[in-house]
Write a protein that holds these residues in place. Structure first.
Motif, PDB file in Angstrom:
ATOM      1  N   GLU A 147      -7.077 -10.526 -35.366  1.00 43.90           N
ATOM      2  CA  GLU A 147      -7.896 -11.522 -35.022  1.00 43.90           C
ATOM      3  C   GLU A 147      -8.596 -11.373 -33.608  1.00 43.90           C
ATOM      4  OE1 GLU A 147      -5.768 -15.297 -35.135  1.00 43.90           O
ATOM      5  OE2 GLU A 147      -4.767 -14.899 -37.190  1.00 43.90           O
ATOM      6  N   GLU A 149      -9.966 -13.389 -30.351  1.00 42.97           N
ATOM      7  CA  GLU A 149     -10.452 -14.851 -29.485  1.00 42.97           C
ATOM      8  C   GLU A 149     -11.202 -14.203 -28.315  1.00 42.97           C
ATOM      9  OE1 GLU A 149      -6.401 -17.672 -31.017  1.00 42.97           O
ATOM     10  OE2 GLU A 149      -6.615 -16.489 -28.913  1.00 42.97           O
ATOM     11  N   HIS A 198     -14.347 -20.053 -35.670  1.00 39.83           N
ATOM     12  CA  HIS A 198     -14.290 -21.602 -35.179  1.00 39.83           C
ATOM     13  C   HIS A 198     -13.984 -21.491 -33.612  1.00 39.83           C
ATOM     14  CE1 HIS A 198      -9.891 -20.259 -35.671  1.00 39.83           C
ATOM     15  NE2 HIS A 198      -9.633 -20.793 -34.498  1.00 39.83           N
ATOM     16  N   GLU A 200     -11.947 -22.047 -30.535  1.00 39.24           N
ATOM     17  CA  GLU A 200     -10.430 -22.270 -30.243  1.00 39.24           C
ATOM     18  C   GLU A 200     -10.210 -23.378 -29.181  1.00 39.24           C
ATOM     19  OE1 GLU A 200      -7.375 -21.519 -30.368  1.00 39.24           O
ATOM     20  OE2 GLU A 200      -7.483 -20.252 -32.244  1.00 39.24           O
ATOM     21  N   GLU A 207     -13.275 -17.973 -31.981  1.00 37.77           N
ATOM     22  CA  GLU A 207     -12.340 -16.959 -32.481  1.00 37.77           C
ATOM     23  C   GLU A 207     -13.003 -16.536 -33.969  1.00 37.77           C
ATOM     24  OE1 GLU A 207      -8.350 -18.180 -33.382  1.00 37.77           O
ATOM     25  OE2 GLU A 207      -8.382 -16.733 -35.157  1.00 37.77           O
ATOM     26  N   HIS A 256      -3.914 -11.547 -32.240  1.00 38.00           N
ATOM     27  CA  HIS A 256      -2.820 -11.426 -33.364  1.00 38.00           C
ATOM     28  C   HIS A 256      -2.979 -10.547 -34.431  1.00 38.00           C
ATOM     29  CE1 HIS A 256      -2.932 -16.044 -32.407  1.00 38.00           C
ATOM     30  NE2 HIS A 256      -2.621 -15.271 -31.286  1.00 38.00           N
TER      31      HIS A 256
END
Ligand code: GLU
Ligand code: MG
Length: 459
Positions: A147, A149, A198, A200, A207, A256
């Motif tokens: 992921e 961010e 979206h 964060e 993200e 992540h």
């Protein structure tokens, strides 16, 4: 396997075959990069007509690059050897991407070989490929996704949120609508399968999640998706930061990692007789990761800034435990909604961030998971609340520890970890340690604010 003359010819022909299409698409130059031990992508590039030569012979990089710190200081040992010798970075043409937010440019992930044609022992992409092959020889296929961010900031060195509006807010998406659309368009044009996008939690934070791929390709994606996000930001006069702690006071950027294991088209994270449907293999793999997490942090949360992020009650996973859908556990098991388990179930490693070299981070996870498989590791009881809410006494009774709170602690655990040491090999382990030691020295007297400021824009 060393690269021989026949390989070089094949690579050259492959590149020649790509030229007309790349020319038609306006490509002027091709960049190829590797990620160093501090998580920075280092690049070389050639004009398009030199792509066949690049593919066959690569271009040179000093062996000193394995000792580069995030701020470009070279933390090489004082033996004077790091300035002698050359590696050749060779692009993986199967993963060549025409960069839609950088007109005229294409990019391909690179791998480094010695002048003899032998794989360079400190190359993290080759290391990861080898560990993937080892699992394949056990009939285990790994899928992974990292992921991303990030925050956008107005120009200048201070962090000034470049997208206003609340956490997860439609308002923020609306205010940054054109920028967000252009990020998604650029990724789609490059063939990136985006799963979700979206706003964060933190101010100006966004993200993106991408679809899982084999680990090497997941790491490639992590590199090119970040480059694309940065390029779109530049078009809007926005600065991009993937730093784990952009602002010492706020919530950080995580990186992540999602992992699932498969065998014979079956997802081993679901349909088993273990807790929440885990199979014995998945349990052992996750158990191996949990056991080695303190040492793994030295590659997954590799900077001093990483530990400003990795604190309880920030959804960063600061406790060495696991749980179903538990956002405060370092390992968060996701089963998906009922009926979707077979394709949705996976393990999320939450405690890592984007200062990590994604190849090294995944290599560490696979090495630890493989050790778990070999030992038949098990998992302790899952944690089904925020571990911080259990209180010190219960945490101690249940043997749930905080993960290392400093780079010093995780580096000490890494230095003692034989599984990671054996998988990475001595030269790479020594280079990783030298770079981390040097960063610890750099920040020995720095305040959190100074660390966040110094680390903010490098990666
Ligand atoms: N930003 C949080 C982190 O530092 C993660 C938030 C989330 O769960 O997505 O990891
Ligand atoms: Mg998130």
């Amino acid at each position: 396997m060393p690269v021989d003359l026949a390989d070089r010819d094949r690579r050259r022909s492959r590149a020649e075959a790509l030229l007309p299409d790349l020319q038609n698409r306006g490509v002027v130059a091709v960049a190829t990069s590797f990620v160093d031990n501090s998580g920075i992508s280092r690049v070389k590039s050639v004009p398009l007509d030199r792509l066949p030569a690049l593919a066959a012979w690569g271009v040179g990089f000093s062996t000193a690059f394995d000792y580069f710190r995030f701020d470009d200081w070279v933390a090489a040992p004082p033996d004077g050897l790091a300035v002698v010798g050359d590696q050749r970075i060779v692009p993986d043409l199967d993963r060549l991407v025409v960069l839609s937010a950088q007109p005229g440019w294409a990019w391909a992930p690179g791998e480094r070989y010695a002048q003899t044609g032998d794989p360079y022992p400190l190359d993290s992409r080759l290391l990861l490929a080898r560990l993937v092959d080892e699992l394949a020889s056990r009939q285990i296929r790994v899928l992974s996704a990292i992921e991303i961010e990030w925050v956008v900031s107005e120009g200048g060195d201070d962090y000034v949120p470049g997208a206003s509006g609340p956490a997860y807010g439609l308002g923020r998406l609306t205010n940054a609508s054109d920028y967000c659309r252009d990020v998604l368009t650029a990724l789609a044009t490059q063939g990136v399968a985006v799963d979700q996008f979206h706003p964060e939690y933190a101010a100006g934070q966004l993200e993106v999640s991408v679809a899982p791929e084999s680990p090497v390709h997941a790491a490639d994606l992590s590199v090119v998706v970040r480059a694309t996000i940065r390029a779109v930001g530049n078009q809007y006069g926005l600065r991009t930061s993937f730093s784990p702690k952009v602002d010492a006071a706020g919530v950080g950027n995580g990186g992540h990692v999602h992992l699932s294991l498969g065998r014979d088209e079956r997802n081993l994270m679901a349909g088993g007789s273990g807790p929440f449907g885990l199979t014995d293999d998945a349990t052992a793999f996750a158990g191996g990761i949990l056991e080695h997490l303190p040492a793994l942090l030295a590659v997954g949360a590799p900077s001093v800034a990483s530990y400003l992020r990795l604190v309880p009650q920030h959804w960063a996973g600061a406790y060495a435990c696991w749980g179903l859908e538990n956002r405060e556990a370092a390992l968060r098991l996701i089963t998906g909604s009922r009926g979707s388990e077979e394709w949705a179930a996976n393990l999320e490693v939450k405690c890592f961030d984007l200062h990590a070299n994604p190849y090294l981070m995944l290599a560490g996870l696979l090495a630890a998971g493989t050790a778990g498989l070999e030992e038949g590791a098990t998992l302790p009881e899952p944690v089904d609340v925020d571990p911080a809410a259990l209180g010190e006494e219960t945490l101690a009774e249940r043997g749930i520890a905080r993960l290392p709170g400093t780079l010093r602690e995780s580096l000490d655990a890494f230095a003692k970890d034989d599984v990671l040491g054996a998988a990475f090999g001595q030269p790479l382990t020594a280079a990783i340690r030298a770079v981390r030691e040097s960063e610890l020295e750099l920040f020995a007297d720095a305040s959190p604010e100074e660390v966040a400021a110094a680390s903010r824009w490098a990666h």
